[in-house]
Scaffold this motif. Structure first.
Motif, PDB file in Angstrom:
ATOM      1  N   ALA A   9       1.897  44.505  16.354  1.00 22.41           N
ATOM      2  CA  ALA A   9       2.670  45.425  15.522  1.00 22.41           C
ATOM      3  C   ALA A   9       2.070  46.823  15.543  1.00 22.41           C
ATOM      4  N   TYR A  46      -0.228  42.681  -1.016  1.00 21.85           N
ATOM      5  CA  TYR A  46       0.656  42.537   0.148  1.00 21.85           C
ATOM      6  C   TYR A  46       0.540  43.726   1.113  1.00 21.85           C
ATOM      7  N   ASP A  47      -0.573  44.431   1.047  1.00 21.83           N
ATOM      8  CA  ASP A  47      -0.894  45.511   1.992  1.00 21.83           C
ATOM      9  C   ASP A  47       0.057  46.701   1.934  1.00 21.83           C
ATOM     10  N   TRP A  70       4.074  52.229   6.570  1.00 25.23           N
ATOM     11  CA  TRP A  70       4.014  50.880   7.138  1.00 25.23           C
ATOM     12  C   TRP A  70       3.745  50.971   8.637  1.00 25.23           C
ATOM     13  N   PRO A  71       3.106  49.963   9.206  1.00 26.26           N
ATOM     14  CA  PRO A  71       2.877  49.994  10.658  1.00 26.26           C
ATOM     15  C   PRO A  71       4.180  49.897  11.452  1.00 26.26           C
ATOM     16  N   ASP A  72       5.208  49.234  10.873  1.00 25.87           N
ATOM     17  CA  ASP A  72       6.493  49.073  11.531  1.00 25.87           C
ATOM     18  C   ASP A  72       7.498  48.515  10.518  1.00 25.87           C
ATOM     19  N   GLU A  73       8.770  48.503  10.879  1.00 25.25           N
ATOM     20  CA  GLU A  73       9.811  48.035   9.963  1.00 25.25           C
ATOM     21  C   GLU A  73       9.723  46.541   9.687  1.00 25.25           C
ATOM     22  N   THR A  74       9.298  45.768  10.655  1.00 25.58           N
ATOM     23  CA  THR A  74       9.176  44.322  10.461  1.00 25.58           C
ATOM     24  C   THR A  74       8.166  44.018   9.360  1.00 25.58           C
ATOM     25  N   THR A  75       7.026  44.686   9.407  1.00 24.84           N
ATOM     26  CA  THR A  75       6.008  44.508   8.371  1.00 24.84           C
ATOM     27  C   THR A  75       6.545  44.948   7.019  1.00 24.84           C
ATOM     28  N   ASP A  78       8.884  42.293   5.646  1.00 20.91           N
ATOM     29  CA  ASP A  78       8.130  41.091   5.309  1.00 20.91           C
ATOM     30  C   ASP A  78       7.359  41.264   4.007  1.00 20.91           C
ATOM     31  N   ARG A  79       6.677  42.405   3.850  1.00 20.53           N
ATOM     32  CA  ARG A  79       5.866  42.622   2.651  1.00 20.53           C
ATOM     33  C   ARG A  79       6.726  42.792   1.408  1.00 20.53           C
TER      34      ARG A  79
END
Length: 124
Positions: A9, A46-47, A70-75, A78-79
């Motif tokens: 990611a 949750y970071d 965020w590092p990316d949209e998926t993360t 998820d968080r």
């Protein structure tokens, strides 16, 4: 052979997320206490990476806004899913309802940096 899903990611472009909450003058102190004392602590679990927070007021309403990275949209998705399912957070929201309605309209914007932005990341 590596699959696209095998890509870390961290190689994806970071995204920022702008959250804007309509808040109410009569319950504003309770909103800030809940966010400061509980939401921030659980979000760290949750970071969540909060860059900054603001309060703004127009003639029509008072708003609380905060910017996350965020590092990316998926993360990000998820968080948020994990945070919203957190039992402690659900219980805190239930308990603080005694103070009245604290949040009205919520705006959520995912911000993607343009290639010519002077800064690609807000947090290091």
């Amino acid at each position: 052979m590596a699959q696209a899903s095998d890509t870390p990611a961290a190689t994806a472009a970071p995204v920022q997320q702008l959250r804007i909450y309509e808040i109410f003058e009569d319950t504003k102190p309770h909103f800030h206490a809940r966010f400061r004392d509980h939401a921030l602590r659980i979000m760290r679990r949750y970071d969540f990476r909060i860059v900054a927070m603001w309060e703004t007021k127009t003639a029509q309403r008072t708003e609380f806004a905060y910017l996350l990275e965020w590092p990316d949209e998926t993360t990000m998705k998820d968080r948020w899913s994990k945070f919203m399912a957190d039992e402690e957070w659900s219980e805190i929201k239930r308990q603080t309802r005694v103070h009245g309605r604290m949040v009205g309209e919520i705006q959520d914007r995912t911000l993607r940096v343009v290639p010519y932005s002077p800064q690609q990341r807000l947090l290091d």
